[in-house]
Design a protein around this motif. Structure first.
Motif, short mmCIF file in Angstrom:
data_model
loop_
_atom_site.label_atom_id
_atom_site.label_comp_id
_atom_site.label_asym_id
_atom_site.label_seq_id
_atom_site.Cartn_x
_atom_site.Cartn_y
_atom_site.Cartn_z
N LYS A 138 2.70 -0.71 0.50
CA LYS A 138 1.47 -1.06 -0.19
C LYS A 138 1.80 -1.25 -1.68
CE LYS A 138 -1.41 2.17 2.52
NZ LYS A 138 -2.23 3.39 2.40
N ASP A 188 2.68 3.93 2.32
CA ASP A 188 2.84 4.57 1.01
C ASP A 188 4.31 4.83 0.69
OD1 ASP A 188 -0.10 5.17 0.45
OD2 ASP A 188 0.18 6.14 2.40
N GLY A 216 2.98 -4.30 4.30
CA GLY A 216 2.09 -3.85 3.24
C GLY A 216 1.19 -2.68 3.61
N LYS A 217 1.61 -1.86 4.56
CA LYS A 217 0.74 -0.82 5.10
C LYS A 217 1.16 0.61 4.74
CE LYS A 217 -2.21 -3.34 7.52
NZ LYS A 217 -1.86 -4.71 7.12
#
Length: 237
Positions: A165, A143, A140-141
Motif C-alpha cells: 500500500k 502494510d 497494493g494491499k
C-alpha cells in the motif's frame, strides 16, 4: 529433541524483545515439525537446534526491534520457503494478517500442516511473486512485505514492492554488507515509487552479522511492473 525455549527467551530478551513461555513453546513445536518434514522434503540446510533458534527464529523476530507491526497489519512473506520470517513474526504478533507466498507447492503443504498444528491463521498462495504482484487481490494491499535470501535487491524490489500500500514498507533481509546491493537498487526503488527508509544492522548471538533494508512506498507504481520473471532477471531495473 533438544529444548530451545529458554535459549530463545533469553536471546530475545537480550535484544529487548519480550518472548513468552507460550510463544517459546510454539517455536519449539515449529522446530520439531520443521526437522521432521525436512527428512521428506528439503526445507532447510540448518538442522542443529541452536542454529535453528538463532539463524531462523531469532533472525526473523529481530525485525520487531526495528519495525513494530501493529494489530491487524497485513504482511506478505514473498518466497517464504519454510516460513521465514513470516511465521515467526505471526507467532510473536498473532494479530498480523499473514500471507505466505511461494512458487513451490510442497513448501506450502508443510506450512499448512504447521498452521494446523501450532495453530495459526494465514493465507497460502502458490504463485510466482511477479504473477501475484499483477493480480488485484494482492497488488497494493499490504502494510508490509518481507523477503529473505530470495534474490539480489534490485530484482527483489520489482518482485515485492508492487504488493505494498502507499506508506507500506518492504523489509529485505540481507547479510552483513548490503551497501553494493542498495546502490544497485537505487533506480528500481525510485522507478517503483518508493524511497529507502533505513538500513539496520545487527548481530546474532553466534556472531553472524545481518542487515535489514527497509523501503517505503511513497507514490504510484507503474502498471508495467512487475514484468515477467525472465525479463526481471535479464534486465534488472
Amino acid at each position: 529433541m533438544e529444548d530451545i525455549r529458554e535459549r530463545l527467551i533469553s536471546s530475545a530478551q537480550d535484544a529487548g524483545i519480550a518472548l513468552s513461555g507460550e510463544q517459546a513453546e510454539g517455536f519449539q513445536q515449529y522446530m520439531e515439525l520443521l526437522l521432521n518434514w525436512n527428512q521428506k522434503i528439503n526445507l532447510t540446510a540448518i538442522q542443529e537446534p541452536e542454529e535453528i533458534a538463532y539463524k531462523h527464529f531469532l533472525d526473523s523476530i529481530l525485525i520487531l526491534k526495528y519495525r513494530e507491526m501493529p494489530e491487524g497489519a497485513k504482511l506478505i512473506d514473498v518466497g517464504t520457503g519454510a516460513g521465514f520470517p513470516g511465521v515467526p513474526l505471526k507467532l510473536m504478533r498473532p494479530g498480523l494478517k499473514l500471507t505466505l507466498l511461494d512458487g513451490l507447492n510442497k513448501r506450502l503443504v508443510f506450512l499448512k500442516d504447521l498452521a494446523e498444528k501450532l495453530p495459526f491463521s494465514a493465507e497460502f498462495v502458490h504463485a510466482r511473486a511477479e504473477e501475484a504482484g499483477r493480480q488485484g487481490t494482492y497488488r497494493g494491499k499490504f502494510d508490509f512485505a518481507t523477503a529473505r535470501a530470495v534474490a539480489p535487491l534490485n530484482l527483489l524490489c520489482e518482485y515485492c514492492l508492487p504488493f505494498l500500500k502507499i506508506g507500506g514498507v518492504f523489509i529485505a533481509m540481507k547479510g552483513p554488507e548490503p551497501g553494493e546491493e542498495v546502490c544497485a537498487a537505487k533506480n528500481a526503488v525510485a522507478l517503483l515509487g518508493c524511497t529507502l527508509d533505513a538500513i539496520e544492522k545487527f548481530e546474532l548471538p553466534n556472531g553472524d552479522s545481518r542487515s535489514l533494508i527497509l523501503i517505503r512506498r511513497t507514490g504510484p507504481i507503474p502498471a508495467a511492473y512487475p514484468r515477467h520473471g525472465a525479463k526481471i532477471a535479464k534486465s534488472p531495473l
